[in-house]
Motif scaffolding. Structure first.
Motif, PDB file in Angstrom:
ATOM      1  N   GLU A   1       0.744  -1.881  -0.188  1.00 50.15           N
ATOM      2  CA  GLU A   1       0.123  -0.181   0.101  1.00 50.15           C
ATOM      3  C   GLU A   1       0.978   1.545  -0.051  1.00 50.15           C
ATOM      4  N   ALA A   2       2.248   1.037   1.329  1.00 44.53           N
ATOM      5  CA  ALA A   2       2.828   2.019   0.542  1.00 44.53           C
ATOM      6  C   ALA A   2       3.509   2.519  -0.912  1.00 44.53           C
ATOM      7  N   SER A   3       3.574   1.679  -1.166  1.00 43.10           N
ATOM      8  CA  SER A   3       4.081   1.575  -3.166  1.00 43.10           C
ATOM      9  C   SER A   3       2.501   1.263  -3.880  1.00 43.10           C
ATOM     10  N   GLY A   4       1.597   2.063  -3.380  1.00 45.03           N
ATOM     11  CA  GLY A   4       0.433   3.124  -3.753  1.00 45.03           C
ATOM     12  C   GLY A   4      -0.482   1.445  -4.517  1.00 45.03           C
ATOM     13  N   VAL A   5      -0.078   0.354  -4.224  1.00 42.75           N
ATOM     14  CA  VAL A   5      -1.030  -0.789  -4.830  1.00 42.75           C
ATOM     15  C   VAL A   5      -1.625  -1.265  -3.587  1.00 42.75           C
ATOM     16  N   PRO A   6      -3.303  -2.029  -4.320  1.00 39.82           N
ATOM     17  CA  PRO A   6      -3.474  -2.788  -3.216  1.00 39.82           C
ATOM     18  C   PRO A   6      -2.626  -3.552  -2.437  1.00 39.82           C
ATOM     19  N   ALA A   7      -3.234  -4.372  -1.240  1.00 35.81           N
ATOM     20  CA  ALA A   7      -2.746  -5.199  -0.496  1.00 35.81           C
ATOM     21  C   ALA A   7      -2.915  -6.453  -1.166  1.00 35.81           C
ATOM     22  N   SER A   8      -4.252  -6.708  -1.453  1.00 38.17           N
ATOM     23  CA  SER A   8      -4.435  -8.279  -2.072  1.00 38.17           C
ATOM     24  C   SER A   8      -4.087  -8.265  -3.150  1.00 38.17           C
ATOM     25  N   TYR A   9      -3.678  -7.319  -3.838  1.00 36.28           N
ATOM     26  CA  TYR A   9      -3.114  -7.582  -5.164  1.00 36.28           C
ATOM     27  C   TYR A   9      -1.409  -7.799  -4.260  1.00 36.28           C
ATOM     28  N   ALA A  10      -1.011  -7.484  -4.040  1.00 33.68           N
ATOM     29  CA  ALA A  10       0.885  -8.141  -3.257  1.00 33.68           C
ATOM     30  C   ALA A  10       0.419  -9.414  -2.916  1.00 33.68           C
ATOM     31  N   GLU A  11      -0.510  -9.273  -2.136  1.00 33.73           N
ATOM     32  CA  GLU A  11      -0.449 -10.965  -1.304  1.00 33.73           C
ATOM     33  C   GLU A  11      -0.765 -11.927  -2.294  1.00 33.73           C
ATOM     34  N   GLN A  12      -1.506 -11.681  -3.522  1.00 40.11           N
ATOM     35  CA  GLN A  12      -1.917 -12.821  -4.605  1.00 40.11           C
ATOM     36  C   GLN A  12      -0.453 -13.298  -5.285  1.00 40.11           C
ATOM     37  N   PHE A  13       0.103 -12.087  -5.167  1.00 37.75           N
ATOM     38  CA  PHE A  13       1.767 -11.883  -6.053  1.00 37.75           C
ATOM     39  C   PHE A  13       2.461 -12.672  -5.329  1.00 37.75           C
ATOM     40  N   ALA A  14       2.649 -12.870  -4.052  1.00 37.92           N
ATOM     41  CA  ALA A  14       3.792 -13.382  -3.486  1.00 37.92           C
ATOM     42  C   ALA A  14       3.870 -14.327  -3.644  1.00 37.92           C
ATOM     43  N   GLY A  15       2.320 -14.916  -4.347  1.00 34.75           N
ATOM     44  CA  GLY A  15       2.758 -16.640  -4.365  1.00 34.75           C
ATOM     45  C   GLY A  15       3.247 -16.737  -5.348  1.00 34.75           C
ATOM     46  N   VAL A  16       3.584 -16.307  -5.912  1.00 37.84           N
ATOM     47  CA  VAL A  16       4.761 -16.701  -7.787  1.00 37.84           C
ATOM     48  C   VAL A  16       5.709 -16.121  -7.266  1.00 37.84           C
ATOM     49  N   LEU A  17       6.096 -14.613  -6.440  1.00 39.95           N
ATOM     50  CA  LEU A  17       7.568 -14.339  -6.421  1.00 39.95           C
ATOM     51  C   LEU A  17       8.448 -15.638  -5.362  1.00 39.95           C
ATOM     52  N   PRO A  18       9.705 -15.642  -5.913  1.00 38.57           N
ATOM     53  CA  PRO A  18      10.689 -16.886  -5.364  1.00 38.57           C
ATOM     54  C   PRO A  18      10.815 -16.027  -3.792  1.00 38.57           C
ATOM     55  N   ASP A  19      11.423 -16.439  -2.736  1.00 40.07           N
ATOM     56  CA  ASP A  19      11.982 -16.721  -1.990  1.00 40.07           C
ATOM     57  C   ASP A  19      12.911 -15.365  -1.583  1.00 40.07           C
ATOM     58  N   ASP A  20      13.560 -15.285  -2.212  1.00 39.02           N
ATOM     59  CA  ASP A  20      14.652 -14.142  -2.324  1.00 39.02           C
ATOM     60  C   ASP A  20      14.466 -12.813  -2.925  1.00 39.02           C
ATOM     61  N   PHE A  21      12.921 -12.901  -3.263  1.00 39.34           N
ATOM     62  CA  PHE A  21      12.651 -11.609  -4.353  1.00 39.34           C
ATOM     63  C   PHE A  21      11.088 -10.773  -3.385  1.00 39.34           C
ATOM     64  N   SER A  22      12.003  -9.548  -3.297  1.00 33.72           N
ATOM     65  CA  SER A  22      11.224  -9.098  -2.663  1.00 33.72           C
ATOM     66  C   SER A  22       9.920  -8.085  -2.988  1.00 33.72           C
ATOM     67  N   TRP A  23       9.601  -7.901  -2.548  1.00 30.23           N
ATOM     68  CA  TRP A  23       8.061  -6.931  -3.087  1.00 30.23           C
ATOM     69  C   TRP A  23       8.641  -5.614  -3.516  1.00 30.23           C
ATOM     70  N   GLU A  24      10.020  -4.957  -2.723  1.00 27.58           N
ATOM     71  CA  GLU A  24       9.976  -4.082  -3.432  1.00 27.58           C
ATOM     72  C   GLU A  24      11.255  -4.151  -4.672  1.00 27.58           C
ATOM     73  N   GLU A  25      11.864  -5.169  -4.397  1.00 30.60           N
ATOM     74  CA  GLU A  25      12.292  -5.225  -5.816  1.00 30.60           C
ATOM     75  C   GLU A  25      11.421  -5.365  -6.823  1.00 30.60           C
ATOM     76  N   PHE A  26       9.844  -6.321  -7.090  1.00 33.00           N
ATOM     77  CA  PHE A  26       9.414  -6.527  -7.846  1.00 33.00           C
ATOM     78  C   PHE A  26       8.407  -5.321  -8.414  1.00 33.00           C
ATOM     79  N   VAL A  27       8.592  -3.481  -6.994  1.00 37.52           N
ATOM     80  CA  VAL A  27       7.859  -2.596  -7.965  1.00 37.52           C
ATOM     81  C   VAL A  27       9.337  -2.087  -7.983  1.00 37.52           C
ATOM     82  N   GLU A  28      10.816  -1.748  -7.917  1.00 38.60           N
ATOM     83  CA  GLU A  28      11.709  -1.708  -8.744  1.00 38.60           C
ATOM     84  C   GLU A  28      11.616  -1.846 -10.183  1.00 38.60           C
ATOM     85  N   ALA A  29      11.803  -3.457 -10.387  1.00 42.35           N
ATOM     86  CA  ALA A  29      11.157  -4.062 -11.976  1.00 42.35           C
ATOM     87  C   ALA A  29      10.612  -3.542 -12.648  1.00 42.35           C
TER      88      ALA A  29
END
Ligand code: SAM
Length: 261
Positions: free
Chosen positions: A38-66
């Motif tokens: 939500e600090a990045s302007g993205v709904p929490a529910s979307y991020a939580e869904q996405f977290a399921g497909v991100l590798p363990d060593d890849f953070s939300w912040e890295e995803f936003v930057e990418a």
């Protein structure tokens, strides 16, 4: 049908995953994911869904930057109309995840690799010279009617593929390299087209994935169902399908076959 649906979902759900291989800033896991999203302007529910497909060593912040990094185009040789040998000036920087696709505006001197893309890289690439094609590729390519004739001199400007004869004759398609990742994943999953298989591209215009799939399905009984609800974009889609010789491999949803006469 189940596989076709899965494939269709895959086409649209898998977006730019090239970031998965890039280095990023340190992980920040102090806040719960929902709050950080939500600090990045993205709904929490979307991020939580996405977290399921991100590798363990890849953070939300890295995803936003990418996600903020500009997507990089490539030129894909359309095997329905051309070959790697018939298209001039492809260069030697092959897109590793897709056959017959080459990075545009890649610069040999700076030796940027797919895994070393930096925030400033795009500007450097855009202002730099395009590499000349490799000597091997040069000597092995035969001229064909309609192909670009400016091949004998080393190019000093980025190649305007959209104004090139190879583009107009349908021998190449220009698209973001990441847009080929879902197609590559699908090709990998199936190995080869199955008999009478139907692949649904749910959001098809302008046709980057549809045309790539059509080339893959050549010489098979399989076909792509191209769905596009935006009429204006349908026009571009049909233009690209005609230009690339993809029409015979396309089926239309809702009996909505466009007129091509
Ligand atoms: C990013 S483009 C697709 C790019 C295309 N797959 C390619 O590889 O060239 C997104 C497309 O989705 C279409 N679209 C938007 N909402 C849609 C919906 N609800 N169902 C299907 N397509 C939709 C848009 O009209 C647009 O043409």
């Amino acid at each position: 049908m189940g596989k076709a649906c899965a494939a269709a979902l895959g086409i649209y759900a898998l977006a730019d995953l090239s970031f998965l291989r890039l280095p990023g800033p340190p992980r920040a896991r102090s806040w719960p994911l929902g709050r950080r999203a939500e600090a990045s302007g993205v709904p929490a529910s979307y991020a939580e869904q996405f977290a399921g497909v991100l590798p363990d060593d890849f953070s939300w912040e890295e995803f936003v930057e990418a996600s903020k990094r500009p997507l990089r185009p490539c030129v894909r040789v359309n095997l329905l109309k051309g070959t790697v040998q018939s298209v001039e000036r492809l260069g030697s920087h092959h897109v590793s995840w897709f056959p017959d696709a080459y990075w545009i505006q890649q610069v040999e001197a700076t030796a940027l690799t797919e895994a070393q893309e930096l925030p400033s890289a795009w500007a450097r690439i855009a202002s730099a010279k395009v590499t000349s094609r490799s000597a091997t590729a040069s000597s092995s390519r035969a001229r064909i009617p309609g192909a670009s004739s400016a091949s004998s001199t080393k190019p000093t400007q980025p190649i305007g593929w959209g104004r090139d004869a190879a583009f107009f004759s349908g021998q190449v398609y220009v698209q973001e390299a990441s847009s080929l990742l879902p197609v590559a994943a699908l090709m990998d999953a199936f190995g080869a087209p199955k008999k009478d298989m139907r692949l649904l591209d749910m959001a098809a215009a302008p046709g980057g994935k549809t045309t790539a799939l059509c080339a893959w399905l050549a010489n098979s009984s399989a076909a792509v169902v191209a769905n596009e609800p935006n009429v204006a974009r349908c026009k571009v889609l049909v233009e690209n399908l005609l230009r690339t010789g993809s029409m015979p491999k396309v089926r239309w949803p809702n009996s909505a076959k466009p007129s091509t006469g």
